[in-house]
Design a protein around this motif. Structure first.
Motif, short mmCIF file in Angstrom:
data_model
loop_
_atom_site.label_atom_id
_atom_site.label_comp_id
_atom_site.label_asym_id
_atom_site.label_seq_id
_atom_site.Cartn_x
_atom_site.Cartn_y
_atom_site.Cartn_z
N PRO A 15 37.62 39.72 41.10
CA PRO A 15 38.18 40.52 40.01
C PRO A 15 38.35 41.99 40.40
O PRO A 15 39.07 42.72 39.73
N GLU A 16 37.71 42.40 41.48
CA GLU A 16 37.81 43.80 41.91
C GLU A 16 39.01 44.03 42.82
O GLU A 16 39.81 44.92 42.60
N CYS A 17 39.12 43.21 43.85
CA CYS A 17 40.16 43.47 44.85
C CYS A 17 41.10 42.28 45.01
O CYS A 17 41.98 42.31 45.86
N SER A 18 40.91 41.25 44.20
CA SER A 18 41.74 40.05 44.26
C SER A 18 41.63 39.31 45.59
O SER A 18 42.49 38.51 45.94
N GLY A 19 40.59 39.63 46.33
CA GLY A 19 40.37 38.92 47.59
C GLY A 19 40.10 37.45 47.32
O GLY A 19 39.55 37.08 46.28
N THR A 20 40.50 36.61 48.25
CA THR A 20 40.38 35.17 48.00
C THR A 20 39.29 34.53 48.85
O THR A 20 39.23 33.32 48.97
N TYR A 21 38.44 35.36 49.46
CA TYR A 21 37.42 34.79 50.32
C TYR A 21 36.04 34.74 49.68
O TYR A 21 35.03 34.66 50.36
N ALA A 22 36.02 34.86 48.38
CA ALA A 22 34.73 34.87 47.68
C ALA A 22 33.98 33.57 47.95
O ALA A 22 34.58 32.51 48.10
N TYR A 23 32.69 33.69 48.03
CA TYR A 23 31.87 32.51 48.23
C TYR A 23 30.72 32.52 47.25
O TYR A 23 30.36 33.57 46.70
#
Ligand SMILES: [Zn+2]
Length: 127
Positions: A15-23
């Motif tokens: 939700p902060e940087c829209s990065g898609t590598y969250a785990y």
């Protein structure tokens, strides 16, 4: 063989940087790109594997899950109103009943010589 990117469908973008590598880290999601941690929220509403909702888990002093009918041992001396000796450490308590008592007293039981009492699960150990 192509990668199946849909494998990560369950992990929403950061939700902060829209990065898609969250785990997942425990109950939280962590974004390695910006370091943001957040709770995924009730997206698993359909999952029925977390047990009956609302059921309270009562644990003893060392983390054993207690159930109705268990036998426990009192691990520290407890003062009892009207009793000069109180309950001694090591006292066995049979057939406990888990309750939602006042002031954190979540065990209802009967102790020989004392009668019906309520104890806190933090002062007992499963026998
Ligand atoms: Zn991020």
């Amino acid at each position: 063989m192509a990668y199946d990117f849909r494998m990560n469908d369950t992990t929403p973008p950061c939700p902060e940087c829209s990065g898609t590598y969250a785990y997942e880290m425990g109950a939280l999601l962590v974004c390695p790109e910006c370091g943001h941690e957040w709770s995924p929220g009730p997206s698993e509403a359909s999952a029925g594997e977390s047990g009956e909702s609302g059921e309270k888990v009562v644990k003893d002093a060392v983390g054993n899950v207690l159930r109705d009918g268990d036998t426990v041992t009192v691990i520290k001396a407890l003062k009892v109103k009207g009793s000069p000796s109180g309950i001694k450490a090591g006292t066995k308590v049979r057939n406990i009943k888990l309750v939602d008592g006042v002031d954190g007293h979540d065990i209802d039981c009967r102790i020989e010589g004392f009668g019906n009492m309520q104890l806190k699960s933090a002062v007992v150990k499963k026998a």
